[in-house]
Scaffold this active site. Structure first.
Site, PDB file in Angstrom:
ATOM      1  N   ASN A   9       0.880  -1.174   0.000  1.00  0.00           N
ATOM      2  CA  ASN A   9       0.000   0.000   0.000  1.00  0.00           C
ATOM      3  C   ASN A   9       0.920   1.227   0.000  1.00  0.00           C
ATOM      4  OD1 ASN A   9      -1.771   2.055   0.576  1.00  0.00           O
ATOM      5  ND2 ASN A   9      -2.267   1.347   2.650  1.00  0.00           N
ATOM      6  N   LYS A  11       0.168   4.256  -0.301  1.00  0.00           N
ATOM      7  CA  LYS A  11      -0.478   5.438   0.290  1.00  0.00           C
ATOM      8  C   LYS A  11      -0.238   6.663  -0.606  1.00  0.00           C
ATOM      9  CE  LYS A  11      -0.126   3.253   4.755  1.00  0.00           C
ATOM     10  NZ  LYS A  11      -0.090   3.371   6.189  1.00  0.00           N
ATOM     11  N   HIS A  97      -9.503   1.324   5.201  1.00  0.00           N
ATOM     12  CA  HIS A  97      -8.211   1.494   5.873  1.00  0.00           C
ATOM     13  C   HIS A  97      -8.408   2.463   7.043  1.00  0.00           C
ATOM     14  CE1 HIS A  97      -4.099   2.677   6.677  1.00  0.00           C
ATOM     15  NE2 HIS A  97      -3.718   1.581   6.051  1.00  0.00           N
ATOM     16  N   GLU A  99      -6.756   4.864   7.995  1.00  0.00           N
ATOM     17  CA  GLU A  99      -6.535   6.277   7.624  1.00  0.00           C
ATOM     18  C   GLU A  99      -7.770   6.856   6.935  1.00  0.00           C
ATOM     19  OE1 GLU A  99      -2.790   5.592   5.653  1.00  0.00           O
ATOM     20  OE2 GLU A  99      -1.892   5.149   7.603  1.00  0.00           O
ATOM     21  N   GLU A 167      -5.411  -4.779  10.853  1.00  0.00           N
ATOM     22  CA  GLU A 167      -4.362  -3.767  10.994  1.00  0.00           C
ATOM     23  C   GLU A 167      -4.586  -2.986  12.285  1.00  0.00           C
ATOM     24  OE1 GLU A 167      -2.442  -2.743   6.999  1.00  0.00           O
ATOM     25  OE2 GLU A 167      -4.097  -1.373   7.269  1.00  0.00           O
ATOM     26  N   GLY A 173       2.552   2.347  10.697  1.00  0.00           N
ATOM     27  CA  GLY A 173       3.498   3.443  10.497  1.00  0.00           C
ATOM     28  C   GLY A 173       4.254   3.843  11.754  1.00  0.00           C
ATOM     29  N   SER A 213       3.417  -2.065  10.346  1.00  0.00           N
ATOM     30  CA  SER A 213       4.879  -2.119  10.523  1.00  0.00           C
ATOM     31  C   SER A 213       5.486  -3.481  10.172  1.00  0.00           C
ATOM     32  CB  SER A 213       5.268  -1.693  11.949  1.00  0.00           C
ATOM     33  OG  SER A 213       4.888  -0.346  12.170  1.00  0.00           O
TER      34      SER A 213
HETATM   35  P1  PGA Z   1       2.881   0.347   7.626  1.00  0.00           P
HETATM   36  O1  PGA Z   1       1.417   0.547   7.014  1.00  0.00           O
HETATM   37  O2  PGA Z   1       3.432  -0.933   7.060  1.00  0.00           O
HETATM   38  O3  PGA Z   1       3.658   1.558   7.179  1.00  0.00           O
HETATM   39  O4  PGA Z   1       2.727   0.268   9.104  1.00  0.00           O
HETATM   40  C1  PGA Z   1       0.539  -0.532   6.872  1.00  0.00           C
HETATM   41  C2  PGA Z   1      -0.772  -0.078   6.310  1.00  0.00           C
HETATM   42  O5  PGA Z   1      -1.235   1.010   6.674  1.00  0.00           O
HETATM   43  O6  PGA Z   1      -1.388  -0.765   5.479  1.00  0.00           O
END
Ligand code: PGA
Length: 251
Positions: A9, A11, A97, A99, A167, A173, A213
């Site tokens: 992803n 983003k 997601h 976010e 998640e 992140g 992560s």
């Molecule tokens: P990350 O993001 O690997 O940077 O923690 C995962 C995600 O949001 O799908």
């Protein structure tokens, strides 16, 4: 047997030159490794879908969107429909997601509507769920996951054509990864819900990804957890070597 899915992803990252370069590198490696059991997917920003799609054509890597609207078309400035993603070469789309849920106020019922729109357009939705740090600290992790799964997944008719991604918000992140024990508990709970709602066969067939992560040095142990059927990778998917090392070590 569920085939593992390793999904990147990106983003809101990447301009055309670096996005195409990253995709081209991954496509070359995927061609060299054709025949590997796992499935690979990259979800670039919408502006790069067509260029990245051309770069990965014939490599076996699938293309996905990061979100879609719940309607087919209409007066929705700035939004993208599932049909448009399909038209741009996508076969998957991420919906719900954290976010999107947190920055755009998306509710479970909206996420479900998006997942259904994705399926209607011929895409497989990857439906994200996960608790916040506060919810985990309050002992509510499994109940939050349960209510999101209950409210966001599609009904029985389309059950087999969806992917779930667990998640935990606090792991996204942050560099703070859930332990294999946390992941095992959450995935086992989701699996039992899927079996209960959809029946044994369909409930067993749905893939459940872990995200938060995931990095080359923790992917091996996370992907080895029972009921972890792949990974949804943010930061590490922006580096060809890191993404590839996760994919290459996928059991
Ligand atoms: P990350 O993001 O690997 O940077 O923690 C995962 C995600 O949001 O799908």
């Amino acid at each position: 047997m569920r085939r593992k899915l390793i999904a990147g992803n990106w983003k809101m990252n990447g301009l055309r030159a670096d996005g195409v370069a990253l995709a081209t590198t991954l496509a070359g490696r995927a061609l060299d490794a054709s025949g590997a059991a796992r499935e690979l997917l990259i979800c670039p920003p919408a502006t790069l879908l067509v260029a990245v799609g051309e770069a990965i054509e014939g490599s076996g890597i699938a293309l996905g969107g990061q979100d879609c609207h719940s309607e087919r078309a209409g007066a929705h400035t700035g939004d993208i429909s599932a049909e448009m993603l399909k038209d741009a070469g996508c076969s998957y789309v991420i919906v719900g997601h954290s976010e999107r849920r947190h920055n755009h106020g998306e509710t479970d019922s909206l996420v479900r509507a998006k997942a259904k729109a994705a399926q209607a357009a011929g895409l497989t939705p990857i439906i994200c769920v996960g608790e916040t740090q506060e919810q985990r600290a309050a002992g509510q992790a499994l109940s939050v996951i349960e209510s999101q799964v209950h409210g966001s997944l599609v009904d029985a008719a389309g059950a087999g054509r969806q992917v779930v991604a667990y998640e935990p918000v606090w792991a996204i992140g942050t560099g703070q990864t859930a332990t294999p024990a946390d992941v095992a508990e959450a995935h086992a709970h989701i699996r039992s819900l899927l079996r209960y709602w959809y029946g044994q066969e369909t409930g067993e067939a749905i893939r459940i990804l872990y995200g938060g992560s995931v990095k080359p040095d923790n992917a091996g142990e996370l992907l080895a957890v029972v009921d972890v059927d792949g990974a949804l990778i943010g930061g590490a998917s922006l580096k060809a070597d890191d993404f590839w090392s996760i994919a290459a070590n996928c059991p």
